[in-house]
Design an enzyme around this catalytic site. Structure first.
Site, PDB file in Angstrom:
ATOM      1  N   LEU A 112       0.783  -1.026  -0.012  1.00 34.93           N
ATOM      2  CA  LEU A 112       0.192   0.012   0.023  1.00 34.93           C
ATOM      3  C   LEU A 112       0.672   1.256   0.045  1.00 34.93           C
ATOM      4  O   LEU A 112       0.203   2.203   0.249  1.00 34.93           O
ATOM      5  CB  LEU A 112      -0.905  -0.061   1.254  1.00 34.93           C
ATOM      6  CG  LEU A 112      -2.030  -1.039   1.341  1.00 34.93           C
ATOM      7  CD1 LEU A 112      -3.107  -1.084   2.303  1.00 34.93           C
ATOM      8  CD2 LEU A 112      -2.868  -0.787   0.095  1.00 34.93           C
ATOM      9  N   ASP A 113       2.231   1.401  -0.064  1.00 39.44           N
ATOM     10  CA  ASP A 113       2.805   2.636  -0.327  1.00 39.44           C
ATOM     11  C   ASP A 113       4.200   2.206  -0.828  1.00 39.44           C
ATOM     12  O   ASP A 113       5.237   2.546  -0.867  1.00 39.44           O
ATOM     13  CB  ASP A 113       3.435   3.157   1.051  1.00 39.44           C
ATOM     14  CG  ASP A 113       3.863   4.477   1.027  1.00 39.44           C
ATOM     15  OD1 ASP A 113       3.443   5.064   0.128  1.00 39.44           O
ATOM     16  OD2 ASP A 113       4.505   4.716   1.996  1.00 39.44           O
TER      17      ASP A 113
END
Length: 230
Positions: A46-47
């Protein structure tokens, strides 16, 4: 405790300019391969972005790309529900997909797939992609340099689509530009050896570390890359 010394992919491209397609494959294919293993364990990062990919050095000088900072990561069940505390408000402009801006409640590999496609775009152009809120399907792929192969262009196009038409897994993309080794080779061994540890790390994750040194329990060590290719 193992620490990773080196510069980020963002710093490397900023210093040297856009990478060739060969250089991009050398640095990014191990990342895509290892992420496919983590996705099969229902872990989303997610990053993913150039600033979270460190280029470490082995003793023999080979470059080892390492994905760091699992601060936003999620382990989820077979229904897409998170098994850890929901905290999905973080976004990275240019790399987070549109759906992440409003918060993700049902998890899948698709968010990481967009971020990986945007990172490929950065490698090949040397430019941060526009926000996904401002990009339509196909636009990023159309902006790639003319010498990028049709296969790579097609890969970026599919990875940066809207969530409704974006492939559901990296394996779906592993066709004309193969990167997933399906359990074979060093990538698979490295990723699989960390799967259990990463699930644990996701459950007990702490704050962000420094940019050039990261706790190994929150890092994904990947296959070595020939330093002569970059």
């Amino acid at each position: 405790m193992e620490y990773i010394e080196g510069e980020s992919l963002a710093a490397y491209v900023s210093k040297h300019g856009a990478l060739s397609e060969e250089q991009t494959r050398a640095l990014m294919w191990p990342i895509l391969d290892a992420m496919s293993h983590l996705h099969r364990q229902r872990i989303c990062h997610l990053d993913i972005k150039p600033g979270n990919i460190m280029l470490g050095r082995e003793e023999n000088g080979d470059i080892r790309p390492v994905l760091i900072d699992f601060g936003l990561s999620k382990h989820y069940d077979n229904t897409g529900r998170p098994t850890t505390t929901v905290n999905t408000l973080g976004v990275s402009e240019g790399y987070s997909p549109r759906e992440q801006y409003s918060g993700i409640s049902s998890f899948s590999p698709q968010s990481d797939i967009y971020a990986l496609g945007a990172t490929l775009y950065y490698c090949l152009t040397g430019q941060t992609p526009r926000s996904s809120l401002l990009v339509r399907d196909g636009e990023l792929a159309a902006e790639l340099p003319a010498d990028v192969s049709p296969e790579m262009r097609d890969l970026v196009e599919k990875m940066t689509r809207d969530v409704h038409t974006r492939p559901a897994s990296l394996e779906e993309l592993n066709g004309s530009v193969p990167f997933v080794e399906h359990g074979e080779g060093d990538n698979a061994a490295s990723a699989e050896s960390l799967e259990t540890r990463l699930i644990s790390a996701v459950n007990r994750k702490g704050g962000r570390k420094g940019k050039s040194k990261q706790n190994s329990s929150r890092c994904l060590a990947l296959k070595k890359v020939d330093s002569q290719k970059v």
